[in-house]
Design a protein around this motif. Sequence first.
Motif, PDB file in Angstrom:
ATOM      1  N   ALA A   1       0.820  -1.212   0.000  1.00 24.33           N
ATOM      2  CA  ALA A   1       0.000   0.000   0.000  1.00 24.33           C
ATOM      3  C   ALA A   1       0.856   1.265   0.000  1.00 24.33           C
ATOM      4  O   ALA A   1       0.434   2.298  -0.525  1.00 24.33           O
ATOM      5  CB  ALA A   1      -0.926  -0.001   1.203  1.00 24.33           C
ATOM      6  N   GLY A   2       2.052   1.197   0.566  1.00 27.86           N
ATOM      7  CA  GLY A   2       2.950   2.352   0.534  1.00 27.86           C
ATOM      8  C   GLY A   2       3.382   2.682  -0.880  1.00 27.86           C
ATOM      9  O   GLY A   2       3.453   3.849  -1.271  1.00 27.86           O
ATOM     10  N   LEU A   3       3.653   1.670  -1.657  1.00 31.32           N
ATOM     11  CA  LEU A   3       4.012   1.884  -3.062  1.00 31.32           C
ATOM     12  C   LEU A   3       2.834   2.466  -3.833  1.00 31.32           C
ATOM     13  O   LEU A   3       3.006   3.347  -4.676  1.00 31.32           O
ATOM     14  CB  LEU A   3       4.471   0.569  -3.701  1.00 31.32           C
ATOM     15  N   SER A   4       1.641   1.992  -3.530  1.00 32.82           N
ATOM     16  CA  SER A   4       0.450   2.571  -4.158  1.00 32.82           C
ATOM     17  C   SER A   4       0.306   4.045  -3.819  1.00 32.82           C
ATOM     18  O   SER A   4      -0.141   4.839  -4.656  1.00 32.82           O
ATOM     19  CB  SER A   4      -0.807   1.819  -3.706  1.00 32.82           C
ATOM     20  N   SER A   5       0.689   4.419  -2.609  1.00 35.32           N
ATOM     21  CA  SER A   5       0.628   5.832  -2.234  1.00 35.32           C
ATOM     22  C   SER A   5       1.577   6.665  -3.087  1.00 35.32           C
ATOM     23  O   SER A   5       1.226   7.760  -3.536  1.00 35.32           O
ATOM     24  CB  SER A   5       0.993   5.997  -0.764  1.00 35.32           C
ATOM     25  N   LEU A   6       2.778   6.151  -3.325  1.00 40.93           N
ATOM     26  CA  LEU A   6       3.717   6.889  -4.167  1.00 40.93           C
ATOM     27  C   LEU A   6       3.230   6.989  -5.606  1.00 40.93           C
ATOM     28  O   LEU A   6       3.383   8.023  -6.257  1.00 40.93           O
ATOM     29  CB  LEU A   6       5.093   6.228  -4.110  1.00 40.93           C
ATOM     30  N   VAL A   7       2.642   5.930  -6.103  1.00 39.70           N
ATOM     31  CA  VAL A   7       2.080   5.956  -7.460  1.00 39.70           C
ATOM     32  C   VAL A   7       0.937   6.971  -7.522  1.00 39.70           C
ATOM     33  O   VAL A   7       0.777   7.702  -8.509  1.00 39.70           O
ATOM     34  CB  VAL A   7       1.620   4.546  -7.889  1.00 39.70           C
ATOM     35  N   GLY A   8       0.145   7.049  -6.463  1.00 42.26           N
ATOM     36  CA  GLY A   8      -0.932   8.035  -6.404  1.00 42.26           C
ATOM     37  C   GLY A   8      -0.407   9.454  -6.453  1.00 42.26           C
ATOM     38  O   GLY A   8      -1.002  10.320  -7.090  1.00 42.26           O
ATOM     39  N   ILE A   9       0.714   9.709  -5.800  1.00 46.05           N
ATOM     40  CA  ILE A   9       1.314  11.048  -5.833  1.00 46.05           C
ATOM     41  C   ILE A   9       1.750  11.402  -7.255  1.00 46.05           C
ATOM     42  O   ILE A   9       1.474  12.499  -7.746  1.00 46.05           O
ATOM     43  CB  ILE A   9       2.496  11.117  -4.850  1.00 46.05           C
ATOM     44  N   VAL A  10       2.396  10.474  -7.923  1.00 49.56           N
ATOM     45  CA  VAL A  10       2.821  10.722  -9.311  1.00 49.56           C
ATOM     46  C   VAL A  10       1.607  10.970 -10.202  1.00 49.56           C
ATOM     47  O   VAL A  10       1.589  11.902 -11.014  1.00 49.56           O
ATOM     48  CB  VAL A  10       3.657   9.533  -9.832  1.00 49.56           C
ATOM     49  N   PHE A  11       0.561  10.164 -10.011  1.00 47.92           N
ATOM     50  CA  PHE A  11      -0.662  10.338 -10.799  1.00 47.92           C
ATOM     51  C   PHE A  11      -1.275  11.711 -10.551  1.00 47.92           C
ATOM     52  O   PHE A  11      -1.718  12.379 -11.500  1.00 47.92           O
ATOM     53  CB  PHE A  11      -1.656   9.231 -10.446  1.00 47.92           C
ATOM     54  N   LEU A  12      -1.299  12.154  -9.304  1.00 45.41           N
ATOM     55  CA  LEU A  12      -1.852  13.473  -8.993  1.00 45.41           C
ATOM     56  C   LEU A  12      -1.066  14.583  -9.665  1.00 45.41           C
ATOM     57  O   LEU A  12      -1.645  15.507 -10.238  1.00 45.41           O
ATOM     58  CB  LEU A  12      -1.841  13.705  -7.489  1.00 45.41           C
ATOM     59  N   PHE A  13       0.263  14.508  -9.590  1.00 43.56           N
ATOM     60  CA  PHE A  13       1.079  15.560 -10.192  1.00 43.56           C
ATOM     61  C   PHE A  13       0.958  15.588 -11.704  1.00 43.56           C
ATOM     62  O   PHE A  13       1.203  16.612 -12.332  1.00 43.56           O
ATOM     63  CB  PHE A  13       2.536  15.422  -9.771  1.00 43.56           C
ATOM     64  N   LEU A  14       0.580  14.486 -12.311  1.00 46.22           N
ATOM     65  CA  LEU A  14       0.368  14.479 -13.756  1.00 46.22           C
ATOM     66  C   LEU A  14      -1.033  14.946 -14.147  1.00 46.22           C
ATOM     67  O   LEU A  14      -1.215  15.600 -15.168  1.00 46.22           O
ATOM     68  CB  LEU A  14       0.605  13.076 -14.315  1.00 46.22           C
ATOM     69  N   THR A  15      -2.039  14.613 -13.374  1.00 44.35           N
ATOM     70  CA  THR A  15      -3.418  14.843 -13.807  1.00 44.35           C
ATOM     71  C   THR A  15      -4.040  16.137 -13.300  1.00 44.35           C
ATOM     72  O   THR A  15      -4.840  16.745 -14.021  1.00 44.35           O
ATOM     73  CB  THR A  15      -4.310  13.676 -13.371  1.00 44.35           C
ATOM     74  N   VAL A  16      -3.732  16.564 -12.109  1.00 43.64           N
ATOM     75  CA  VAL A  16      -4.406  17.749 -11.555  1.00 43.64           C
ATOM     76  C   VAL A  16      -4.082  19.021 -12.341  1.00 43.64           C
ATOM     77  O   VAL A  16      -5.012  19.756 -12.710  1.00 43.64           O
ATOM     78  CB  VAL A  16      -4.108  17.906 -10.050  1.00 43.64           C
ATOM     79  N   PRO A  17      -2.820  19.327 -12.648  1.00 43.06           N
ATOM     80  CA  PRO A  17      -2.581  20.541 -13.449  1.00 43.06           C
ATOM     81  C   PRO A  17      -3.207  20.452 -14.846  1.00 43.06           C
ATOM     82  O   PRO A  17      -3.731  21.439 -15.354  1.00 43.06           O
ATOM     83  CB  PRO A  17      -1.060  20.622 -13.545  1.00 43.06           C
ATOM     84  N   THR A  18      -3.173  19.278 -15.433  1.00 43.68           N
ATOM     85  CA  THR A  18      -3.776  19.111 -16.753  1.00 43.68           C
ATOM     86  C   THR A  18      -5.283  19.318 -16.688  1.00 43.68           C
ATOM     87  O   THR A  18      -5.869  20.020 -17.523  1.00 43.68           O
ATOM     88  CB  THR A  18      -3.453  17.711 -17.302  1.00 43.68           C
ATOM     89  N   GLY A  19      -5.920  18.729 -15.699  1.00 44.72           N
ATOM     90  CA  GLY A  19      -7.363  18.891 -15.543  1.00 44.72           C
ATOM     91  C   GLY A  19      -7.754  20.327 -15.257  1.00 44.72           C
ATOM     92  O   GLY A  19      -8.736  20.840 -15.822  1.00 44.72           O
ATOM     93  N   ALA A  20      -6.998  20.995 -14.401  1.00 49.00           N
ATOM     94  CA  ALA A  20      -7.300  22.389 -14.082  1.00 49.00           C
ATOM     95  C   ALA A  20      -7.137  23.270 -15.312  1.00 49.00           C
ATOM     96  O   ALA A  20      -7.959  24.157 -15.573  1.00 49.00           O
ATOM     97  CB  ALA A  20      -6.396  22.877 -12.963  1.00 49.00           C
TER      98      ALA A  20
END
Length: 113
Positions: free
Chosen positions: A67-86
């Motif tokens: 689950a810790g690795l999933s958390s890191l993957v989630g961070i990378v996903f957020l940094f890729l998708t949130v600025p693009t979506g905004a």
Amino acid sequence: MVAPETVQMWAVVALVVVGSFFLTVGTIGLLRLPNVYNRMHATSKPATIGTVAIFLAGFAYFGPGGAGLSSLVGIVFLFLTVPTGAHMISRAAERTGVSFLGSVTWPGKTDDE
């Protein structure tokens, strides 16, 4: 001497508190700001910081595997998708004619266009 588990628990608590604070600020901005551009700004940046802090709390709690690795993957996903979506939301609002407040214009445009 403080036990490592105690330090880990305090780090998790601190990250969850910081994340909750930023998510609350983003929610207040969504409810209180006047137009789509301000609301988009208020939700994208604090939501990213708050969610990253909570993901880091998950990484600190669960460790580097599973689950810790999933958390890191989630961070990378957020940094890729949130600025693009905004950016896409603000671009769509600008193209559909949502006006800016005051003398603010879209970057690269003047009032003559």
